[in-house]
Design a protein around this motif. Structure first.
Motif, mmCIF file in Angstrom:
data_model
loop_
_atom_site.group_PDB
_atom_site.id
_atom_site.type_symbol
_atom_site.label_atom_id
_atom_site.label_comp_id
_atom_site.label_asym_id
_atom_site.label_seq_id
_atom_site.Cartn_x
_atom_site.Cartn_y
_atom_site.Cartn_z
ATOM 1 N N ARG A 94 38.916 32.289 44.955
ATOM 2 C CA ARG A 94 39.651 32.295 43.693
ATOM 3 C C ARG A 94 40.892 31.426 43.807
ATOM 4 O O ARG A 94 41.260 30.709 42.880
ATOM 5 C CB ARG A 94 40.047 33.720 43.289
ATOM 6 N N TYR A 104 31.271 33.620 38.342
ATOM 7 C CA TYR A 104 31.681 32.521 39.215
ATOM 8 C C TYR A 104 30.522 31.901 40.002
ATOM 9 O O TYR A 104 30.695 30.872 40.656
ATOM 10 C CB TYR A 104 32.749 33.000 40.205
ATOM 11 N N ALA A 116 36.166 35.593 46.748
ATOM 12 C CA ALA A 116 35.412 36.225 45.661
ATOM 13 C C ALA A 116 34.935 37.609 46.052
ATOM 14 O O ALA A 116 34.706 37.926 47.217
ATOM 15 C CB ALA A 116 34.217 35.348 45.289
ATOM 16 N N ARG A 139 34.492 27.715 43.514
ATOM 17 C CA ARG A 139 34.812 28.973 42.848
ATOM 18 C C ARG A 139 33.833 30.082 43.216
ATOM 19 O O ARG A 139 34.121 31.260 42.983
ATOM 20 C CB ARG A 139 34.800 28.775 41.330
#
Length: 539
Positions: free
Chosen positions: A145, A230, A215, A141
């Motif tokens: 995503r 995250y 991300a 993560r």
């Protein structure tokens, strides 16, 4: 850890019988280490690792060298994941050394392995070398995503990007997916996108496939990559250092080999900084040359579409695709041969804004390149004027960021990380009159920067430092904010003038990645990549 998986000391009955020779005192030290690890007992862990600069600890994130670096890493990670030891193998390596290999099971699932070389000294057995391996997560993560194999296939075969894979920054629309913009609350409220963003559509149409949505720093309002929600994407070229943002996930995906191209954005350096921190090639395209349809904005006056790659060839091909419309006509790419014979121009004082190791790497590159390109010095930028230019950039960026996201932020400020929340609090206070004055300063700055090109290419540090260490990089912390300030003084120049900028990866004398940016005339994007590649081929 107890036999039932609870935390606490390792119970004797839960310990597997070691296989191998009985080395007096070794297993007592091993189990003391394991007990301390599960309790996050830092003093005991420090005492059980050999002192000095030669102690080693490695894992998938990279190698730590020296007791001090290892201790600092342990102190900043917040403990190790809970596990049990299921098998132990011991092998003697003479009278003073032995190897212990332990098979581990994480309570969250998956097996791992720990290999240690122990050394006996007057103080007892100490770990001299350690390597830790755990099962990789199905989805990291910190980087992704959502990911697929591929997530979106190419829409054509035989195009110039056939075989390339793309990590798409979580600001671009991907049909059927939501835009999360690095924030879980925003993701939860978002609806699936009905169509691809223009840049995504162009890459798919040229034969590339989308690996996944990568991300980003929250709402792209950062340069660090240190996500509160995250976790910080890894930096494999500089382990245990930050990745750089806001195109952080795209950069890490490319650096790790998860994708061959990273599709990102650059408003104030969000391609150039992660490229420098991770040793990648990157381009911030001429402002407005690549359509921004389907892109969540931050500050439209400066937002540009950008790309990252490990080598210049794919970067140039992908940039050429994005800079042409569907009929193949040039979209603001300028005339051919714009940079033929162009000199490399340095601006006194800019390289000095970077740390010494970065400045030395750039100076070494310039000495290499001097054999193939004419070198010139442009006029220096008055320090007060430079400060005013940066202020204008930040004022316009803040005003537009609030116009784009203020309504949402009013309701969700508590859902933002501390650094981004603080920027939006400042943005909220910017008035229309402050913006008007800033735009007047920006017009002067743009003219001044373009004037310094003088028909050539400006050479500017891509970032003010190498990637800071993770342990020093709390979101909103003083070190990160100071680095951001210095870096923005460098990166705002291309942004104010709307010019393309190509980051060329370099290395410091210590082997850490850094980068230098070549800033060219508007529309020279692809030619600028080819120039940069040719320079790096210079012996």
């Amino acid at each position: 850890m107890s036999a039932d998986g609870g935390s606490g000391p390792v119970a004797a009955e839960a310990r597997p019988v070691p296989h191998g020779p009985d080395v007096p005192g070794l297993m007592d030290a091993f189990w003391a280490y394991e007990t301390a690890l599960m309790a996050d007992d830092l003093p005991t862990l420090d005492a059980l690792f050999a002192p000095g600069p030669d102690t080693l600890r490695g894992d998938a994130a990279g190698l730590l060298v020296g007791h001090e670096a290892i201790s600092s890493f342990r102190g900043g990670r917040g403990g190790a994941p809970a596990r049990r030891i299921v098998r132990v193998e011991v092998r003697a390596l003479g009278e003073r050394h032995a190897v212990v290999v332990a098979i581990t099971e994480l309570l969250r699932g998956g097996r791992g392995q720990q290999t240690q070389v122990w050394e006996r000294s007057e103080g007892g057995w100490k770990v001299a070398v350690a390597h830790v391996a755990v099962a990789a997560p199905a989805l990291d993560r910190r980087i992704w995503r959502v990911v697929g194999t591929p997530l979106v296939p190419a829409t054509t075969e035989g195009g110039p990007l056939t075989g390339e894979t793309v990590a798409v920054k979580d600001l671009f629309a991907v049909a059927g997916q939501r835009i999360g913009a690095g924030n879980p609350a925003r993701l939860a409220e978002a609806s699936p996108e009905p169509r691809h963003a223009a840049a995504v559509e162009a890459l798919l149409g040229a034969g590339a496939a989308v690996t996944g949505i990568a991300a980003t720093d929250e709402l792209a309002y950062s340069l660090a990559g240190t996500s509160t929600h995250y976790g910080t994407p890894p930096n494999p070229r500089a382990p245990h250092r930050i990745s750089g943002g806001s195109s952080s996930g795209s950069a890490s995906a490319v650096s790790l080999g998860h994708a061959s191209l990273g599709l990102g954005t650059d408003t104030g350096g969000s391609i150039r900084v992660p490229a420098a921190y991770q040793g990648l090639w990157g381009i911030r395209t001429t402002h407005g040359a690549v359509p921004r349809d389907g892109l969540l904005p931050l500050a439209p006056s400066f937002d540009t579409v950008g790309l990252l790659a490990r080598t210049p060839g794919p970067l140039a091909r992908a940039a050429d695709v994005l800079l042409h419309d569907v009929d193949g006509a040039a979209a603001g790419t300028g005339r051919a041969g714009m940079l033929a014979g162009a000199a490399l121009r340095t601006v006194p004082g800019l390289v000095e804004l970077a740390d010494g190791d970065v400045a030395e790497a750039i100076d070494a590159a310039l000495r290499r390149w001097a054999g193939s390109r004419r070198m010139e010095r442009a006029a220096a930028i008055d320090e007060a004027a430079h400060t005013a230019w940066l202020g204008a950039f930040r004022t316009i960026q803040a005003r537009e960021a609030w116009q784009a996201h203020g309504d949402w932020v009013r309701v969700h400020e508590g859902d933002l990380g501390p650094d981004v929340a603080a920027r939006f609090r400042t943005a909220r206070t910017v008035t229309a009159e402050q913006e008007r004055r800033a735009r007047e300063v920006r017009a002067v700055a743009a003219e001044e920067v373009r004037g310094r090109l003088g028909g050539g290419v400006l050479v500017v540090p891509a970032a003010s430092s190498v990637a800071p260490l993770l342990r020093d990089s709390a979101a909103g912390g003083p070190l990160i904010e100071a680095q951001r300030e210095r870096t923005l003084r460098l990166t705002c120049l291309a942004g104010l003038a709307g010019l393309p900028a190509v980051t060329v990866p370099l290395r410091t004398a210590a082997g850490l990645p850094t980068g230098v940016t070549l800033v060219g005339p508007a529309g020279s994007d692809v030619e600028l990549i080819h120039l940069a590649a040719a320079l790096e081929e210079t012996p």
